[in-house]
Write a protein that holds these residues in place. Sequence first.
Motif, PDB file in Angstrom:
ATOM      1  N   ILE A  85      58.133 -12.535   7.611  1.00 32.30           N
ATOM      2  CA  ILE A  85      58.748 -11.921   6.442  1.00 32.30           C
ATOM      3  C   ILE A  85      57.684 -11.266   5.566  1.00 32.30           C
ATOM      4  O   ILE A  85      57.885 -10.178   5.025  1.00 32.30           O
ATOM      5  CB  ILE A  85      59.566 -12.965   5.641  1.00 32.30           C
ATOM      6  CG1 ILE A  85      60.769 -13.392   6.475  1.00 32.30           C
ATOM      7  CG2 ILE A  85      60.005 -12.403   4.292  1.00 32.30           C
ATOM      8  CD1 ILE A  85      61.589 -14.503   5.880  1.00 32.30           C
ATOM      9  N   ILE A 134      55.197  -0.461  13.976  1.00 32.69           N
ATOM     10  CA  ILE A 134      55.524  -1.783  14.499  1.00 32.69           C
ATOM     11  C   ILE A 134      55.353  -1.721  16.015  1.00 32.69           C
ATOM     12  O   ILE A 134      55.991  -0.909  16.689  1.00 32.69           O
ATOM     13  CB  ILE A 134      56.972  -2.186  14.152  1.00 32.69           C
ATOM     14  CG1 ILE A 134      57.144  -2.197  12.633  1.00 32.69           C
ATOM     15  CG2 ILE A 134      57.315  -3.535  14.767  1.00 32.69           C
ATOM     16  CD1 ILE A 134      58.580  -2.358  12.185  1.00 32.69           C
ATOM     17  N   LYS A 147      58.746  -9.459  16.922  1.00 33.71           N
ATOM     18  CA  LYS A 147      58.918 -10.502  15.918  1.00 33.71           C
ATOM     19  C   LYS A 147      57.763 -10.396  14.940  1.00 33.71           C
ATOM     20  O   LYS A 147      56.602 -10.354  15.345  1.00 33.71           O
ATOM     21  CB  LYS A 147      58.922 -11.891  16.559  1.00 33.71           C
ATOM     22  CG  LYS A 147      60.174 -12.176  17.337  1.00 33.71           C
ATOM     23  CD  LYS A 147      60.214 -13.612  17.798  1.00 33.71           C
ATOM     24  CE  LYS A 147      61.515 -13.891  18.515  1.00 33.71           C
ATOM     25  NZ  LYS A 147      61.658 -15.288  18.895  1.00 33.71           N
ATOM     26  N   ASN A 155      54.938  -9.787   6.551  1.00 32.94           N
ATOM     27  CA  ASN A 155      54.618  -8.474   7.124  1.00 32.94           C
ATOM     28  C   ASN A 155      55.789  -7.504   6.978  1.00 32.94           C
ATOM     29  O   ASN A 155      55.587  -6.309   6.777  1.00 32.94           O
ATOM     30  CB  ASN A 155      54.225  -8.609   8.590  1.00 32.94           C
ATOM     31  CG  ASN A 155      52.875  -9.269   8.752  1.00 32.94           C
ATOM     32  OD1 ASN A 155      52.068  -9.306   7.825  1.00 32.94           O
ATOM     33  ND2 ASN A 155      52.624  -9.813   9.926  1.00 32.94           N
ATOM     34  N   LEU A 156      57.015  -8.016   7.070  1.00 32.13           N
ATOM     35  CA  LEU A 156      58.193  -7.180   6.903  1.00 32.13           C
ATOM     36  C   LEU A 156      58.218  -6.560   5.512  1.00 32.13           C
ATOM     37  O   LEU A 156      58.495  -5.372   5.334  1.00 32.13           O
ATOM     38  CB  LEU A 156      59.460  -8.000   7.137  1.00 32.13           C
ATOM     39  CG  LEU A 156      60.787  -7.280   6.940  1.00 32.13           C
ATOM     40  CD1 LEU A 156      60.971  -6.172   7.958  1.00 32.13           C
ATOM     41  CD2 LEU A 156      61.931  -8.266   7.006  1.00 32.13           C
ATOM     42  N   LEU A 204      55.896  -3.501   4.931  1.00 28.67           N
ATOM     43  CA  LEU A 204      56.149  -2.240   5.625  1.00 28.67           C
ATOM     44  C   LEU A 204      56.507  -1.144   4.637  1.00 28.67           C
ATOM     45  O   LEU A 204      57.192  -1.381   3.650  1.00 28.67           O
ATOM     46  CB  LEU A 204      57.307  -2.403   6.631  1.00 28.67           C
ATOM     47  CG  LEU A 204      57.077  -3.322   7.815  1.00 28.67           C
ATOM     48  CD1 LEU A 204      58.347  -3.434   8.647  1.00 28.67           C
ATOM     49  CD2 LEU A 204      55.920  -2.844   8.666  1.00 28.67           C
TER      50      LEU A 204
END
Length: 141
Positions: free
Chosen positions: A80, A92, A77, A82-83, A86
């Motif tokens: 957003i 991850i 988990k 950090n997402l 990427l």
Amino acid sequence: MSDNDSKLAEEWAAALGEQNKSGSSTDDFQSASPAAIEQFQENSAVSKAPLTREERKKLDAIMDIPVTITMEVGHAKISIRNLLQLNQGSVIELERLAGEPLDVLVNGTLIAHGEVVVVNDKFGIRLTDVISQVERIKKLR
């Protein structure tokens, strides 16, 4: 069937043969045969009476329905924020340790655990632990 297809089929058969020699239990997974299914009634209890012709027809009607089988290495988990940060080369961290078995899911329901194998440059999975038929049926309800 081409020579490459025949060769690939032989290599997979050999890999499966090695699995059977190693003592891995796949008996539960291979139980999709109609004879094994006859053992269960609607309440998931073992039945001594075989299915009627009508029940067999109903069961045969669903045997060719395609399902999605996935192998899950792990999950994580993240926010957003950090997402969105990427990019190529990002790592991850998963909750699972290296070397732990993968989860095998059918339509999102856990049915087994397994380990990755490679045959002729293609990935496969050797089942190491299969959830019993009774437990799988209970999860479907």
